[in-house]
Design an enzyme around this catalytic site. Sequence first.
Site, mmCIF file in Angstrom:
data_model
loop_
_atom_site.group_PDB
_atom_site.id
_atom_site.type_symbol
_atom_site.label_atom_id
_atom_site.label_comp_id
_atom_site.label_asym_id
_atom_site.label_seq_id
_atom_site.Cartn_x
_atom_site.Cartn_y
_atom_site.Cartn_z
ATOM 1 N N LYS A 152 100.573 67.355 -0.074
ATOM 2 C CA LYS A 152 100.233 66.443 1.029
ATOM 3 C C LYS A 152 101.278 66.530 2.155
ATOM 4 C CE LYS A 152 96.377 64.594 -0.534
ATOM 5 N NZ LYS A 152 95.103 65.175 -0.066
ATOM 6 N N SER A 196 83.180 59.222 -3.692
ATOM 7 C CA SER A 196 84.059 60.056 -2.856
ATOM 8 C C SER A 196 84.331 59.401 -1.508
ATOM 9 C CB SER A 196 83.408 61.420 -2.594
ATOM 10 O OG SER A 196 83.256 62.148 -3.775
ATOM 11 N N ALA A 227 94.544 69.742 -7.931
ATOM 12 C CA ALA A 227 95.710 70.330 -8.622
ATOM 13 C C ALA A 227 95.378 70.337 -10.108
ATOM 14 C CB ALA A 227 96.966 69.512 -8.362
ATOM 15 N N ASP A 232 83.023 76.689 -1.555
ATOM 16 C CA ASP A 232 84.265 76.620 -2.323
ATOM 17 C C ASP A 232 85.354 77.010 -1.328
ATOM 18 O OD1 ASP A 232 86.541 77.253 -3.727
ATOM 19 O OD2 ASP A 232 85.479 78.165 -5.413
ATOM 20 N N ILE A 287 92.369 54.436 -4.068
ATOM 21 C CA ILE A 287 90.980 54.021 -4.304
ATOM 22 C C ILE A 287 90.490 54.763 -5.535
ATOM 23 C CG2 ILE A 287 88.628 54.016 -3.379
ATOM 24 C CD1 ILE A 287 89.798 54.102 -0.568
ATOM 25 N N THR A 330 88.533 56.981 -7.435
ATOM 26 C CA THR A 330 87.565 58.070 -7.219
ATOM 27 C C THR A 330 87.760 59.085 -8.335
ATOM 28 O OG1 THR A 330 89.139 59.346 -5.936
ATOM 29 C CG2 THR A 330 87.723 57.846 -4.693
ATOM 30 N N LEU A 331 86.949 60.168 -8.275
ATOM 31 C CA LEU A 331 87.097 61.231 -9.271
ATOM 32 C C LEU A 331 88.511 61.828 -9.223
ATOM 33 C CD1 LEU A 331 85.368 62.867 -11.304
ATOM 34 C CD2 LEU A 331 84.910 64.483 -9.451
ATOM 35 N N TYR A 382 102.272 61.969 -9.251
ATOM 36 C CA TYR A 382 101.647 62.618 -8.086
ATOM 37 C C TYR A 382 102.189 64.046 -7.916
ATOM 38 C CZ TYR A 382 98.759 62.364 -3.916
ATOM 39 O OH TYR A 382 97.768 62.568 -2.979
HETATM 40 N N1 LIG Z 1 91.414 58.219 -4.038
HETATM 41 C C1 LIG Z 1 92.598 57.940 -3.531
HETATM 42 O O1 LIG Z 1 93.296 57.027 -3.979
HETATM 43 C C2 LIG Z 1 93.121 58.741 -2.360
HETATM 44 C C3 LIG Z 1 94.149 58.212 -1.565
HETATM 45 C C4 LIG Z 1 94.625 58.933 -0.490
HETATM 46 C C5 LIG Z 1 94.093 60.182 -0.220
HETATM 47 N N2 LIG Z 1 93.087 60.683 -1.017
HETATM 48 C C6 LIG Z 1 92.556 62.022 -0.673
HETATM 49 O O2 LIG Z 1 91.204 61.881 -0.297
HETATM 50 C C7 LIG Z 1 90.570 63.149 -0.461
HETATM 51 C C8 LIG Z 1 89.248 62.934 -1.196
HETATM 52 O O3 LIG Z 1 89.500 62.539 -2.526
HETATM 53 P P1 LIG Z 1 88.685 61.395 -3.278
HETATM 54 O O4 LIG Z 1 89.664 60.422 -3.769
HETATM 55 O O5 LIG Z 1 87.554 60.946 -2.448
HETATM 56 O O6 LIG Z 1 88.176 62.155 -4.597
HETATM 57 P P2 LIG Z 1 86.950 63.133 -4.855
HETATM 58 O O7 LIG Z 1 87.231 63.743 -6.188
HETATM 59 O O8 LIG Z 1 85.683 62.426 -4.670
HETATM 60 O O9 LIG Z 1 87.090 64.240 -3.712
HETATM 61 C C9 LIG Z 1 87.851 65.425 -3.848
HETATM 62 C C10 LIG Z 1 86.926 66.535 -3.450
HETATM 63 O O10 LIG Z 1 87.592 67.807 -3.435
HETATM 64 C C11 LIG Z 1 86.611 68.740 -3.750
HETATM 65 N N3 LIG Z 1 87.142 70.047 -4.121
HETATM 66 C C12 LIG Z 1 88.006 70.342 -5.148
HETATM 67 N N4 LIG Z 1 88.167 71.685 -5.212
HETATM 68 C C13 LIG Z 1 87.403 72.235 -4.226
HETATM 69 C C14 LIG Z 1 87.134 73.559 -3.793
HETATM 70 N N5 LIG Z 1 87.708 74.631 -4.389
HETATM 71 N N6 LIG Z 1 86.291 73.752 -2.742
HETATM 72 C C15 LIG Z 1 85.710 72.694 -2.122
HETATM 73 N N7 LIG Z 1 85.923 71.414 -2.485
HETATM 74 C C16 LIG Z 1 86.765 71.193 -3.517
HETATM 75 C C17 LIG Z 1 85.868 68.086 -4.912
HETATM 76 O O11 LIG Z 1 84.606 68.710 -5.103
HETATM 77 C C18 LIG Z 1 85.743 66.679 -4.399
HETATM 78 O O12 LIG Z 1 84.525 66.556 -3.669
HETATM 79 C C19 LIG Z 1 91.569 64.031 -1.210
HETATM 80 O O13 LIG Z 1 92.259 64.832 -0.264
HETATM 81 C C20 LIG Z 1 92.514 63.012 -1.805
HETATM 82 O O14 LIG Z 1 93.790 63.549 -2.063
HETATM 83 C C21 LIG Z 1 92.589 59.984 -2.055
#
Ligand SMILES: NC(=O)c1ccc[n+]([C@@H]2O[C@H](COP(=O)([O-])OP(=O)(O)OC[C@H]3O[C@@H](n4cnc5c(N)ncnc54)[C@H](O)[C@@H]3O)[C@@H](O)[C@H]2O)c1
Length: 257
Positions: free
Chosen positions: A164, A19, A95, A64, A193, A195-196, A157
Amino acid sequence: MADLTGKLGLIVGVANKRSISWAIAQAAAAAGARIALTYPSERLEENVRELAAKLDNPIVMPCDVTSDQQIADLAATLDREFGGLDFLLHGAAFAPAADLNNPTVQTSREGFRIALDVSVYSLIALSRAVAPLMEKRGGGSILTLTYLGSQRVLPNYNVMGVAKAALEASVRYLASDLGPQNIRVNAISAGPIKTLAAAGISGFSNILQIYRERTPLRRNVDLTEVADAATFLLGPASRAVTGEILMVDAGFHAVGI
Ligand SMILES: NC(=O)c1ccc[n+]([C@@H]2O[C@H](COP(=O)([O-])OP(=O)(O)OC[C@H]3O[C@@H](n4cnc5c(N)ncnc54)[C@H](O)[C@@H]3O)[C@@H](O)[C@H]2O)c1
């Protein structure tokens, strides 16, 4: 490196060691901050507790972000345990898979509602909850994570791009609302990146490849690079920066084709 010595921070959005929020939690802790982490469900509690055990004297709490009660309980616990708060990192987004992968024109009403509630309204609700805690510390810094899909159409997306865009507009309005209390609100727009959350986007490997070929730096970004930019925005070095969307994407946003 930013100096966050003595700062108290809340990090929302850690699911596992990949994450972005976890990378930021580690960097903020290394810079001297004491960290509170949240988990959204029992399913993820163990993951988050295991990671938290690597930090010095952390707090771990459920949240949550769709629950007003859990947000209120979180703020009350922080008030009791920390007595105030210096920064909030908001990294929650979700989503439903169908709405992410289907053409935007097919977005369901419920999928739209869920995406905007979890990924956008949560920033507003959390900011409102922690603002009084930040006021106790003379101000604070709120940071969220966004992606270029807010401004440009990127494959698979869809509703998240719409979310966003709303998130980035929320950053500006919140920055305006909370500025008089010396609370800053910014976003990092990160390059892709693995990630999940990214695993839910079809063709993600292809996006990584295109970035490698076209960014000015001819590469992708890694977690530590986003985390370094985050510690700057969370700490006093960025004290005059608010309402900003900082691109940490190896320059991809700057190129046409
Ligand atoms: N990975 C990428 O390429 C990328 C690029 C730009 C932005 N982002 C943004 O970075 C942020 C983190 O994403 P990530 O890529 O680290 O993936 P991630 O899946 O590790 O993180 C997303 C998090 O959202 C949490 N989440 C979902 N529903 C929830 C809820 N109801 N209550 C509380 N938490 C909740 C999940 O538990 C998870 O920890 C997101 O906003 C994502 O859109 C990611």
